[in-house]
Scaffold this active site. Structure first.
Site, mmCIF file in Angstrom:
data_model
loop_
_atom_site.group_PDB
_atom_site.id
_atom_site.type_symbol
_atom_site.label_atom_id
_atom_site.label_comp_id
_atom_site.label_asym_id
_atom_site.label_seq_id
_atom_site.Cartn_x
_atom_site.Cartn_y
_atom_site.Cartn_z
ATOM 1 N N GLY A 99 0.809 -1.223 0.000
ATOM 2 C CA GLY A 99 0.000 0.000 0.000
ATOM 3 C C GLY A 99 0.834 1.262 0.000
ATOM 4 O O GLY A 99 0.318 2.350 0.229
ATOM 5 N N LEU A 100 2.144 1.128 -0.274
ATOM 6 C CA LEU A 100 3.012 2.311 -0.254
ATOM 7 C C LEU A 100 3.392 2.768 -1.666
ATOM 8 O O LEU A 100 4.345 3.520 -1.855
ATOM 9 C CB LEU A 100 4.266 2.029 0.591
ATOM 10 C CG LEU A 100 3.961 1.666 2.050
ATOM 11 C CD1 LEU A 100 5.234 1.391 2.819
ATOM 12 C CD2 LEU A 100 3.162 2.770 2.739
ATOM 13 N N SER A 128 4.498 1.107 -4.461
ATOM 14 C CA SER A 128 5.755 0.681 -5.100
ATOM 15 C C SER A 128 5.624 0.639 -6.621
ATOM 16 O O SER A 128 6.555 1.031 -7.322
ATOM 17 C CB SER A 128 6.212 -0.677 -4.552
ATOM 18 O OG SER A 128 5.201 -1.634 -4.739
ATOM 19 N N ASP A 159 -1.748 6.801 -7.488
ATOM 20 C CA ASP A 159 -0.392 6.436 -7.050
ATOM 21 C C ASP A 159 0.677 7.106 -7.906
ATOM 22 O O ASP A 159 1.568 7.787 -7.395
ATOM 23 C CB ASP A 159 -0.196 4.909 -7.129
ATOM 24 C CG ASP A 159 -0.849 4.184 -5.975
ATOM 25 O OD1 ASP A 159 -1.738 4.777 -5.337
ATOM 26 O OD2 ASP A 159 -0.475 3.026 -5.719
#
Ligand code: PMV
Length: 302
Positions: free
Chosen positions: A91-92, A94, A139
């Site tokens: 969830g970061l 990537s 994102d």
């Protein structure tokens, strides 16, 4: 081209509004200091060295995504290598960070000039689509902008804060892919569209109110909105025992607000908003919790 080119794509956290953003609602997201670095060196063809540590399904989707990016940038003759300090699929962001690092280095190799934001976002989206199927775009857009944004499909607004906004990011553990969690939610909302629409609208409202709280430097209000957002994510079936336990732990340790970040489902990462997150990171790290501090907006200490 220069002998070596390098570029960086920051990872991201979603402070408020994940999943609602897939349904046209706004989300408040910000880059973090960790991310993906790409290098390009002259070569006889446009290619990528796939990191050996990648599991085979990740490796083949990286190859397919790279082919899309190479085509979109006119196949500059470079060999690209990658390095990342972001945990995968937590969830970061990537894949968004990788998409931006690769797009930037290919665009700059082709043109010899700094990449324009619009080109970066266009090529980055090509890669993201390969990784995620039907991503909202939050994102890679956050990674490309490098600032906190209120993102909605088709619009981006930079959000600035008069005060430092600092969170503790705690890794809870493995989780299903974003693609799978988004598809499972889509199936639930297709069964009960009116109810899910109401919840997504509320998630969008919370994200907008959060942007206003950040701009006003009102951290108490922002924390409360994070707690409300966690409740809404739980309501649409995206939380889990492990996530709730970490959220509750951070609240007991004095977080102004805490919630899961990213697709969630079962695992991934949790954010806690603290005025002083460092002592909490030290305490949790001693207990073996993987966590770090990230400043998301506001003035930085020199
Ligand atoms: O892939 P993640 O965990 O960073 O989640 C992305 C955010 C979602 O809203 C869940 C999906 C999307 O496309 O916006």
């Amino acid at each position: 081209m220069a002998l070596h080119l390098t570029s960086f794509g920051p990872g991201k956290v979603i402070l408020l509004g994940e999943h609602g953003v897939v349904y046209g609602q706004p989300a408040l997201a910000a880059p973090i200091s960790r991310g993906v670095r790409a290098w390009a060196v002259p070569s006889s063809r446009c290619g990528i060295e796939v990191p050996e540590s990648l599991k085979s399904e990740h490796a083949s989707s990286l190859e397919r995504a790279f082919r899309r990016a190479a085509k979109a940038t006119g196949h500059p003759k470079v060999m690209v290598t990658l390095e990342s300090d972001l945990p995968l699929s937590m969830g970061l962001g990537s894949s968004g960070a990788l998409s931006i690092a690769v797009s930037r280095v290919l665009l700059e190799a082709k043109t010899g000039k700094p990449a324009k934001t619009a080109d970066l976002e266009r090529v980055g989206f090509e890669l993201e689509r390969e990784f995620h199927g039907t991503p909202s775009g939050v994102d890679h857009t956050t990674s490309a902008r490098g600032e906190m944004i209120l993102f909605k499909k088709g619009s981006v607004r930079v959000v600035r804060s008069p005060k430092p906004v600092r969170v503790l990011v705690a890794i809870v553990g493995e989780r299903p892919s974003t693609k799978r969690t988004v598809a499972a939610l889509r199936a639930r909302q297709a069964l009960w569209p009116a109810r899910y629409k109401r919840l997504f609208l509320e998630i969008g409202r919370v994200a907008r109110e959060g942007a206003a709280a950040v701009q006003a430097g009102d951290l108490d209000c922002l924390g409360d909105l994070m707690n409300v957002n966690q409740g809404l994510l739980n309501a649409v079936g995206l939380s889990s025992e492990g996530l709730e336990a970490m959220v509750n732990r951070l609240r007991r340790l004095g977080a102004l607000g805490a919630k899961l970040t990213g697709a969630g489902g079962d695992g991934g990462a949790v954010l806690g908003l603290f005025r002083e997150p460092e002592p909490i990171v030290a305490k949790l790290s001693q207990e073996g919790v993987a966590c770090f501090v990230s400043q998301l907006a506001g003035p930085r200490a020199l």
